[in-house]
Design a protein around this motif. Structure first.
Motif, short mmCIF file in Angstrom:
data_model
loop_
_atom_site.label_atom_id
_atom_site.label_comp_id
_atom_site.label_asym_id
_atom_site.label_seq_id
_atom_site.Cartn_x
_atom_site.Cartn_y
_atom_site.Cartn_z
N SER A 102 -13.21 -18.85 -10.04
CA SER A 102 -12.18 -19.74 -10.56
C SER A 102 -12.76 -21.11 -10.83
O SER A 102 -13.80 -21.48 -10.31
CB SER A 102 -11.01 -19.85 -9.58
OG SER A 102 -11.45 -20.40 -8.35
N THR A 124 -10.67 -15.58 -12.64
CA THR A 124 -10.92 -14.16 -12.90
C THR A 124 -10.74 -13.38 -11.61
O THR A 124 -11.24 -13.77 -10.56
CB THR A 124 -12.34 -13.95 -13.44
OG1 THR A 124 -12.43 -14.54 -14.74
CG2 THR A 124 -12.68 -12.47 -13.54
N GLN A 125 -10.02 -12.25 -11.71
CA GLN A 125 -9.79 -11.40 -10.56
C GLN A 125 -10.26 -9.98 -10.87
O GLN A 125 -9.75 -9.32 -11.78
CB GLN A 125 -8.32 -11.38 -10.16
CG GLN A 125 -8.04 -10.55 -8.91
CD GLN A 125 -6.61 -10.67 -8.44
OE1 GLN A 125 -5.80 -11.38 -9.05
NE2 GLN A 125 -6.28 -10.00 -7.35
N ASP A 126 -11.27 -9.53 -10.13
CA ASP A 126 -11.76 -8.15 -10.17
C ASP A 126 -12.04 -7.66 -11.58
O ASP A 126 -11.62 -6.57 -11.99
CB ASP A 126 -10.76 -7.21 -9.49
CG ASP A 126 -10.62 -7.48 -8.01
OD1 ASP A 126 -11.60 -7.97 -7.41
OD2 ASP A 126 -9.54 -7.22 -7.45
N ASN A 142 -15.46 -12.09 -9.65
CA ASN A 142 -14.34 -12.94 -9.26
C ASN A 142 -14.80 -14.39 -9.31
O ASN A 142 -15.97 -14.70 -9.06
CB ASN A 142 -13.86 -12.60 -7.84
CG ASN A 142 -13.10 -11.30 -7.77
OD1 ASN A 142 -11.89 -11.25 -8.00
ND2 ASN A 142 -13.81 -10.21 -7.46
#
Length: 300
Positions: A199, A214-216, A197
């Motif tokens: 940003s 980015t998420q997971d 994760n």
């Protein structure tokens, strides 16, 4: 000795007043087709981590090698090593600025902290005509990663500006590039699997900037070595927002294929969106191999 460092496209975070504040001076980049999506997809969290680590490590490795001849001047005090320029090494490279490195190199936990004060070098470059020009690489800012071995967690923050001048051997003309990024992220590793994760923003003076998050994003090379298993990366350009959805868990492809949307409209599949070379690596390798390689001494 010179390494082509700026061929890696990296990610960045909300800019403060550090070296990456130059991002505020550049226009937002256009993201409107698969080509531009591929170009800026390297702003995913694992790509940022491995890319920023490459930049920081390459600068320190070059300094470590040259310092054996006395320039840059190396000074070791406990777990802190400094490299100071203002001199010329045995290969004729002129070293500039100062780099400070803190942290151990043998354990799989702790903090690696790199701080660059316009640090780098310039060197003569031979052209096809027989004339010479000057190449230059300078890095400013910080690269910090903290790993907790037992928990399998790494937290990282990068605030860097990189200036490189290369030389076209045919024309003997200098070609200057400037890149900047600031990014905050986190990865958690369990065996071969890592979840990412983070940003921030990424930018080059020539191409502009993109805001990324980015998420997971799950990476496991034992399941799919060509692409991430799941998760998303969002890329915000000048007037558009693209979202990459990783699908290696159900559709692993040798072509590194993902699906994506543009302003909420499904755009289908696109090839060439690979995961980072660091993803899925053991925690100690990810932290120390990328951010601590230059600290390993070649002396008794």
């Amino acid at each position: 000795m010179r390494t082509k460092l700026l061929t890696v496209v990296l990610g960045a975070a909300l800019v403060g007043c550090g070296p990456s504040s130059v991002l505020n001076e550049w226009d937002r980049a256009e993201i409107n087709d698969s080509e531009s999506l591929r170009e800026w997809s390297f702003g995913s969290a694992p790509q940022v981590y491995s890319g920023a680590g490459l930049l920081a490590t390459a600068a320190i490795v070059a300094a470590e090698q040259a310092s054996e001849g006395g320039c840059p001047v190396q000074k070791v005090e406990g777990e802190t090593t400094t490299y100071t320029g203002g001199c010329t090494d045995t290969d004729g490279n002129a070293w500039l600025g100062k780099a400070t490195v803190k942290g151990g190199t043998e354990q799989e936990e702790g903090t690696a902290d790199y701080r660059f004060e316009d640090f780098g070098y310039s060197q003569a470059a031979a052209c096809d005509s027989g004339a010479t020009s000057t190449e230059r690489f300078v890095i400013a800012g910080t690269a910090v990663a903290t790993a907790t071995g037992e928990a399998g967690e790494t937290r990282f923050t990068f605030d860097l500006r990189i200036d490189e001048t290369s030389v076209d051997s045919a024309t003997c003309s200098p070609e200057r590039q400037t890149m900047a990024f600031s990014y905050t992220g986190r990865s958690v590793t369990d065996g071969s699997r890592s979840t990412w994760n983070g940003s921030g923003r990424v930018g080059t003076e020539a191409q502009g900037t993109v805001e990324v998050a980015t998420q997971d994003e799950v990476v496991d090379n034992s399941v799919c070595a060509r692409e991430a298993l799941s998760g998303t990366t969002t890329l915000k350009g000048k007037d558009t927002t693209a979202v990459i959805t990783y699908d290696g868990a159900t559709a692993c492809s040798e072509l590194s294929t993902v699906t994506w949307t543009l302003d909420g409209v499904a755009m289908g599949a696109v090839n060439g969106i690979a995961c980072s070379s660091a993803a899925g690596a053991p925690l100690g390798f990810a932290l120390l191999g990328l951010l601590g390689l230059g600290l390993k001494r070649r002396r008794s």
